[in-house]
Design a protein around this motif. Structure first.
Motif, PDB file in Angstrom:
ATOM      1  N   TYR A  55      -8.554  14.136  -9.081  1.00  0.00           N
ATOM      2  CA  TYR A  55      -7.290  13.938  -9.779  1.00  0.00           C
ATOM      3  C   TYR A  55      -6.629  12.644  -9.331  1.00  0.00           C
ATOM      4  CZ  TYR A  55      -2.511  14.776 -11.343  1.00  0.00           C
ATOM      5  OH  TYR A  55      -1.284  14.660 -11.930  1.00  0.00           O
ATOM      6  N   ARG A  56      -6.612  12.449  -8.014  1.00  0.00           N
ATOM      7  CA  ARG A  56      -5.906  11.272  -7.487  1.00  0.00           C
ATOM      8  C   ARG A  56      -6.682   9.982  -7.767  1.00  0.00           C
ATOM      9  NH1 ARG A  56      -5.186  12.770  -1.616  1.00  0.00           N
ATOM     10  NH2 ARG A  56      -6.872  14.224  -2.091  1.00  0.00           N
ATOM     11  N   ILE A  57      -8.005  10.064  -7.813  1.00  0.00           N
ATOM     12  CA  ILE A  57      -8.809   8.893  -8.180  1.00  0.00           C
ATOM     13  C   ILE A  57      -8.529   8.516  -9.626  1.00  0.00           C
ATOM     14  CG2 ILE A  57     -11.171   8.127  -8.672  1.00  0.00           C
ATOM     15  CD1 ILE A  57     -11.772   8.691  -5.968  1.00  0.00           C
ATOM     16  N   ARG A  58      -8.510   9.535 -10.473  1.00  0.00           N
ATOM     17  CA  ARG A  58      -8.261   9.276 -11.890  1.00  0.00           C
ATOM     18  C   ARG A  58      -6.900   8.620 -12.066  1.00  0.00           C
ATOM     19  NH1 ARG A  58      -6.236  12.029 -16.545  1.00  0.00           N
ATOM     20  NH2 ARG A  58      -7.397  11.310 -18.377  1.00  0.00           N
ATOM     21  N   ASP A  59      -5.893   9.157 -11.376  1.00  0.00           N
ATOM     22  CA  ASP A  59      -4.549   8.605 -11.489  1.00  0.00           C
ATOM     23  C   ASP A  59      -4.509   7.160 -10.984  1.00  0.00           C
ATOM     24  OD1 ASP A  59      -1.741   9.182 -12.171  1.00  0.00           O
ATOM     25  OD2 ASP A  59      -1.421   8.649 -10.062  1.00  0.00           O
ATOM     26  N   GLY A  60      -5.185   6.918  -9.867  1.00  0.00           N
ATOM     27  CA  GLY A  60      -5.217   5.558  -9.310  1.00  0.00           C
ATOM     28  C   GLY A  60      -5.871   4.572 -10.267  1.00  0.00           C
ATOM     29  N   GLU A  61      -6.966   5.000 -10.907  1.00  0.00           N
ATOM     30  CA  GLU A  61      -7.640   4.136 -11.878  1.00  0.00           C
ATOM     31  C   GLU A  61      -6.731   3.875 -13.073  1.00  0.00           C
ATOM     32  OE1 GLU A  61     -10.436   2.475 -12.005  1.00  0.00           O
ATOM     33  OE2 GLU A  61     -11.647   3.272 -10.340  1.00  0.00           O
ATOM     34  N   MET A  62      -6.075   4.925 -13.549  1.00  0.00           N
ATOM     35  CA  MET A  62      -5.239   4.762 -14.732  1.00  0.00           C
ATOM     36  C   MET A  62      -4.007   3.901 -14.444  1.00  0.00           C
ATOM     37  SD  MET A  62      -5.638   8.093 -17.100  1.00  0.00           S
ATOM     38  CE  MET A  62      -4.445   9.019 -16.184  1.00  0.00           C
ATOM     39  N   MET A  63      -3.550   3.944 -13.206  1.00  0.00           N
ATOM     40  CA  MET A  63      -2.414   3.110 -12.821  1.00  0.00           C
ATOM     41  C   MET A  63      -2.874   1.706 -12.431  1.00  0.00           C
ATOM     42  SD  MET A  63       0.083   4.979 -13.532  1.00  0.00           S
ATOM     43  CE  MET A  63       1.531   4.173 -12.848  1.00  0.00           C
ATOM     44  N   LYS A  64      -4.179   1.449 -12.581  1.00  0.00           N
ATOM     45  CA  LYS A  64      -4.746   0.109 -12.391  1.00  0.00           C
ATOM     46  C   LYS A  64      -4.551  -0.421 -10.976  1.00  0.00           C
ATOM     47  CE  LYS A  64      -5.546  -0.246 -16.911  1.00  0.00           C
ATOM     48  NZ  LYS A  64      -6.910  -0.101 -17.421  1.00  0.00           N
ATOM     49  N   VAL A  65      -4.565   0.476  -9.987  1.00  0.00           N
ATOM     50  CA  VAL A  65      -4.450   0.035  -8.604  1.00  0.00           C
ATOM     51  C   VAL A  65      -5.748  -0.687  -8.222  1.00  0.00           C
ATOM     52  CG1 VAL A  65      -4.119   0.794  -6.224  1.00  0.00           C
ATOM     53  CG2 VAL A  65      -2.967   1.998  -8.091  1.00  0.00           C
ATOM     54  N   PRO A  66      -5.657  -1.907  -7.673  1.00  0.00           N
ATOM     55  CA  PRO A  66      -6.881  -2.676  -7.407  1.00  0.00           C
ATOM     56  C   PRO A  66      -7.864  -1.960  -6.480  1.00  0.00           C
ATOM     57  CG  PRO A  66      -4.982  -4.119  -7.311  1.00  0.00           C
ATOM     58  CD  PRO A  66      -4.446  -2.714  -7.453  1.00  0.00           C
ATOM     59  N   TYR A  67      -7.378  -1.373  -5.396  1.00  0.00           N
ATOM     60  CA  TYR A  67      -8.296  -0.721  -4.457  1.00  0.00           C
ATOM     61  C   TYR A  67      -7.807   0.677  -4.101  1.00  0.00           C
ATOM     62  CZ  TYR A  67     -10.410  -5.295  -3.980  1.00  0.00           C
ATOM     63  OH  TYR A  67     -11.023  -6.475  -4.259  1.00  0.00           O
ATOM     64  N   LEU A  68      -8.719   1.645  -4.210  1.00  0.00           N
ATOM     65  CA  LEU A  68      -8.448   2.998  -3.735  1.00  0.00           C
ATOM     66  C   LEU A  68      -9.204   3.140  -2.421  1.00  0.00           C
ATOM     67  CD1 LEU A  68      -8.857   4.959  -7.090  1.00  0.00           C
ATOM     68  CD2 LEU A  68      -6.759   4.089  -6.038  1.00  0.00           C
ATOM     69  N   ALA A  69      -8.451   3.448  -1.354  1.00  0.00           N
ATOM     70  CA  ALA A  69      -9.049   3.551  -0.022  1.00  0.00           C
ATOM     71  C   ALA A  69      -9.159   5.027   0.328  1.00  0.00           C
ATOM     72  CB  ALA A  69      -8.186   2.799   0.989  1.00  0.00           C
ATOM     73  N   SER A 103       0.838  -1.189   0.000  1.00  0.00           N
ATOM     74  CA  SER A 103       0.000   0.000   0.000  1.00  0.00           C
ATOM     75  C   SER A 103       0.872   1.237   0.000  1.00  0.00           C
ATOM     76  CB  SER A 103      -0.878  -0.045   1.257  1.00  0.00           C
ATOM     77  OG  SER A 103      -0.888   1.186   1.933  1.00  0.00           O
ATOM     78  N   HIS A 104       0.308   2.361  -0.443  1.00  0.00           N
ATOM     79  CA  HIS A 104       0.975   3.627  -0.172  1.00  0.00           C
ATOM     80  C   HIS A 104      -0.047   4.745  -0.115  1.00  0.00           C
ATOM     81  CE1 HIS A 104       1.379   5.323  -4.334  1.00  0.00           C
ATOM     82  NE2 HIS A 104       1.563   6.435  -3.676  1.00  0.00           N
ATOM     83  N   VAL A 105       0.367   5.836   0.525  1.00  0.00           N
ATOM     84  CA  VAL A 105      -0.548   6.953   0.721  1.00  0.00           C
ATOM     85  C   VAL A 105      -0.256   7.994  -0.348  1.00  0.00           C
ATOM     86  CG1 VAL A 105      -1.404   8.673   2.350  1.00  0.00           C
ATOM     87  CG2 VAL A 105      -0.480   6.507   3.197  1.00  0.00           C
ATOM     88  N   ASP A 106      -1.285   8.408  -1.075  1.00  0.00           N
ATOM     89  CA  ASP A 106      -1.122   9.462  -2.077  1.00  0.00           C
ATOM     90  C   ASP A 106      -1.329  10.802  -1.386  1.00  0.00           C
ATOM     91  OD1 ASP A 106      -1.061  11.176  -4.174  1.00  0.00           O
ATOM     92  OD2 ASP A 106      -2.463  10.043  -5.439  1.00  0.00           O
ATOM     93  N   GLU A 107      -0.215  11.382  -0.944  1.00  0.00           N
ATOM     94  CA  GLU A 107      -0.287  12.625  -0.164  1.00  0.00           C
ATOM     95  C   GLU A 107      -0.178  13.863  -1.039  1.00  0.00           C
ATOM     96  OE1 GLU A 107       2.493  12.605   3.073  1.00  0.00           O
ATOM     97  OE2 GLU A 107       1.739  10.695   3.887  1.00  0.00           O
ATOM     98  N   ARG A 108      -0.225  13.679  -2.347  1.00  0.00           N
ATOM     99  CA  ARG A 108      -0.005  14.830  -3.229  1.00  0.00           C
ATOM    100  C   ARG A 108      -1.071  15.905  -3.040  1.00  0.00           C
ATOM    101  NH1 ARG A 108       0.585  11.850  -8.921  1.00  0.00           N
ATOM    102  NH2 ARG A 108      -1.159  10.713  -7.990  1.00  0.00           N
ATOM    103  N   ASN A 109      -0.662  17.109  -3.235  1.00  0.00           N
ATOM    104  CA  ASN A 109      -1.543  18.255  -3.107  1.00  0.00           C
ATOM    105  C   ASN A 109      -2.371  18.403  -4.389  1.00  0.00           C
ATOM    106  OD1 ASN A 109      -2.759  20.684  -2.632  1.00  0.00           O
ATOM    107  ND2 ASN A 109      -0.881  21.898  -2.768  1.00  0.00           N
ATOM    108  N   GLU A 110      -3.298  17.442  -4.580  1.00  0.00           N
ATOM    109  CA  GLU A 110      -4.159  17.459  -5.758  1.00  0.00           C
ATOM    110  C   GLU A 110      -5.582  17.178  -5.299  1.00  0.00           C
ATOM    111  OE1 GLU A 110      -3.276  18.236  -8.721  1.00  0.00           O
ATOM    112  OE2 GLU A 110      -1.100  17.962  -8.789  1.00  0.00           O
ATOM    113  N   THR A 111      -6.541  17.466  -6.155  1.00  0.00           N
ATOM    114  CA  THR A 111      -7.927  17.181  -5.788  1.00  0.00           C
ATOM    115  C   THR A 111      -8.132  15.673  -5.694  1.00  0.00           C
ATOM    116  OG1 THR A 111      -8.587  17.095  -8.084  1.00  0.00           O
ATOM    117  CG2 THR A 111      -8.814  19.211  -6.969  1.00  0.00           C
TER     118      THR A 111
END
Length: 647
Positions: free
Chosen positions: A587-601, A576-584
């Motif tokens: 934005y981070r959901i879209r990136d997570g989906e595009m990177m094919k991460v199985p679960y976004l928590a 796991s890792h925490v997406d701490e970026r200063n983005e909406t």
RNA sequence: GCUGACGUAGCUCAACGGUAGAGCGGCUGAUUUGUAAUCAGCAGGUUGAGGGUUCGAUUCCCUCCGUCAGCUCCA
């Protein structure tokens, strides 16, 4: 005088017509609209054109555009239209073969200069004029003499003509001014070909023989409707997006670097995690099946490969020899290994073996290097540095059948049961350049065939496709754009035990010769991972995914709660890792989906307070599942343990 | 290896004889965001390498390297 023939229609009804009635006439008698729509007909499984007189009774079917069996007819006729157009624009072009293939057709031409992309455009435009001419395809049966006369200007056709056995019918098809030596069948006229597109041109050796001249092959595709053609072109485009080279770059899995050389893979951290998980998986699987792991050197004195027969049988695929090592005699040379078998054999030979010890099953996930021809390299699917999940079994002859069955079971467990991959089996028999006597090969091929048939498995015969030391059962699969590759392989070998004088002591206290099985389950990690990338389009099942969970705090206020969840996941062995970026969040959901991460928590204020988490599974859209954090961790841990194919 | 096409910023692509540009990504700042792209600024390229033609080459020519498609060969 003409006898009647009986035709059984698909609905079971029968129709009696005079012999030599044409298929078209039969279609008309069934219905004028059917005759209109007819492309060809089928008699007892053989496709025939509509104007061909029917000569025997049998199951009869009119093929319309809706019937998939009509497509090869259309495509073969399209190849003739292509050749017609080429002959109009390049009258000096010689013609080779022009068959239909999966999804299209090609035609080979002998021309003074290769076709340019502009030529293809002109040819395609000319094809439309040929189609507009609506010339009927006319079949004619001719004598050998007549055929020689008609194709006097086409040496390739003459060569083919001379191969037609004496007594066989020689047929010629003419449409407009173009005439071809051809078995048919064809659509009624060129006007039936409406939705055709040329795709590309490339060189191709005449008769597939690299010692012979290279012809220029033009590939095209043809369909009955514009929708089908567009759908096919879209499918090609979609397939391109699944290409492991594209996804491998987008997901940062691997690279190939010019400074280091072609065919040599750099496994980036995420790709390396895939390989790591696969290694653990297959090592567990084989240890549970009585294998023992070994490790052997990457380079050896050349003498070993002379003894094994790799030199000269495999020399063109090996890298050249290295100089002697310090202290060696000057004439000693080293080779980097292209295969592991001789080294595993040396481990077998390092002690006396009893019949009670067999089978000895040695396995090694090993890097080997093969000097593959430059034009054959292809991303991870064909490389020069290979990571084989190799294994060698040393058996008594009475154990052959069982061990082949066990190997096939292992293949099925890994490919079908774990990944849900459907695969095909090939039985590859003795090649032209081979080691050992035919009697030995007979025995080995019979044993493999026996095992396949005993297990009731369907397989294709790959004549001459065996390894130089033995026949094999190969597992084949397709890549994103339909090219076929070999993965797992099970090879039976009576030759290397002979060359290395392998022995075991039998119950009779006498020396006996063991038999070897070479086998790989993934094949190579490179090819298998390349294939998995395309198979899953980068969306790997949870247990395999390099990054399994990405924790998204909605605002900085949830940072600590997000980090705490991350720590819980890590403690449970979840990547796991925490997406701490200063983005909406968007934005981070879209990136997570595009990177094919199985679960976004997603961790918002509400969840943080309740000890919960809002889970978004990959591909589930904005459907979120709010659950207690402990339940989330436990569920994932169980999916990972069981290697479930989720999400 | 063979035939052809193509190599421009980390990625995807423009410019095609006259001082190399965009979007994304990166960095900095503002913004604190509830389920697929917040805004602004900045940095980043001897145009794959080497030769040649030209007043001038990313652009034309040659050689090499690599990539892509196909053939051949194979896990």
């Amino acid at each position: 005088m003409a006898a009647d023939i009986r035709l059984t229609l698909p609905d079971g009804s029968e129709r009696t017509v005079p012999e030599r009635t044409t298929a078209r006439a039969v279609a008309e008698s069934i219905g004028p609209r059917l005759a209109q729509a007819a492309v060809a007909a089928k008699l007892d499984g053989d496709v025939v054109e509509l104007d061909r007189p029917l000569a025997r009774s049998g199951r009869f079917e009119v093929l319309t555009e809706k019937n998939p069996d009509a497509l090869p007819v259309l495509r073969h006729s399209s190849a003739h239209v292509l050749a017609t157009a080429v002959r109009r624009l390049f009258p000096e072009a010689g013609i080779g073969f022009g068959p239909s293939i999966d999804d299209g057709f090609y035609y080979d031409f002998q021309v003074p200069r290769p076709f340019t992309p502009e030529d293809l455009e002109r040819i395609e435009a000319e094809m439309q004029r040929v189609v507009a001419g609506d010339d009927p395809f006319v079949r004619e049966e001719v004598s050998r003499e007549e055929a020689r006369r008609r194709f006097a200007g086409d040496p390739l056709k003459l060569e083919r003509l001379e191969e037609i056995p004496e007594g066989d019918v020689i047929s010629v098809y003419r449409s407009g001014a173009f005439e071809d030596l051809c078995r048919g069948p064809h659509v009624p006229a060129t006007g039936r070909i409406k939705h055709v597109k040329l795709l590309h041109a490339a060189g191709a050796y005449w008769r597939g023989d690299e010692r012979r001249q290279m012809l220029q092959r033009i590939y095209g595709t043809a369909w009955f409707s514009k929708q089908d053609l567009d759908a096919y072109l879209l499918r090609l485009e979609e397939a391109r997006k699944r290409d492991h080279r594209v996804i491998g770059k987008a997901l940062d899995l691997f690279s190939i670097q010019e400074d280091v050389g072609p065919g040599l893979i750099f496994w980036h951290p995420k790709g390396a995690m895939l390989q790591h998980q696969l290694r653990r998986f297959v090592e567990d699987a084989i240890l549970a099946r009585g294998y023992e792991l070994v490790f052997t050197p990457h380079i050896t004195r050349e003498q070993l490969f002379i003894k094994s027969g790799h030199l000269p049988y495999y020399e063109e695929n090996q890298f050249p020899a290295m100089a002697a090592a310090a202290g060696d005699a000057e004439d000693v040379r080293y080779r980097v290994k292209p295969m592991n078998c001789p080294l595993h054999i040396l481990i077998y030979k390092s002690q006396q073996r009893s019949y009670r010890d067999l089978p000895v099953r040695l396995a090694e996930i090993a890097n080997v290097y093969r000097n593959e021809r430059s034009g054959t390299l292809h991303g991870m699917l064909r490389v020069r540095g290979l990571t084989m999940d190799d294994g060698h079994l040393f058996l008594r002859p009475d154990q052959i059948q069982d061990e082949i069955a066990l190997a096939l079971e292992l293949v099925d467990f890994v490919l079908a049961q774990t990944f849900g991959i459907t695969y095909r089996l090939d039985l590859a028999t003795r090649p032209a350049e081979k080691l050992g006597d035919d009697a030995v090969w007979d025995q080995a091929e019979a044993a493999l065939k026996g095992a396949l048939e005993h297990l009731g498995l369907t397989y294709r015969l790959d004549e001459g496709g065996g390894a130089f030391y033995g026949p094999k059962i190969d597992v084949k699969f397709d890549d994103a754009i339909g090219r076929e590759w070999q993965g797992a392989t099970i090879q039976l070998d009576f030759n290397l035990p002979e060359r290395f004088e392998l022995e075991y002591t039998g119950a009779d206290n006498k020396p006996h010769r063991p038999v070897m099985i070479h086998r790989a389950i993934f094949g190579t990690l490179e090819r298998f991972v390349g294939f998995l990338i395309e198979h899953f389009a980068g969306a790997f099942p949870l247990w395999l995914a390099p990054e399994q969970v990405r924790v998204l705090p909605i605002t900085d206020a949830q940072l600590e709660a997000a980090r705490a969840l991350h720590a819980k996941l890590r403690a449970a062995g979840i990547r796991s890792h925490v997406d701490e970026r200063n983005e909406t969040l968007n934005y981070r959901i879209r990136d997570g989906e595009m990177m094919k991460v199985p679960y976004l928590a997603v961790m918002g204020g509400r969840e943080a307070e309740a000890g919960a988490v809002a889970v978004r599974a990959r591909g589930a859209g904005n459907k979120q599942d709010v659950m207690p954090q402990d339940a989330f961790v436990a569920t994932l841990a169980e999916h990972i343990r069981s290697r479930a194919r989720v999400p």
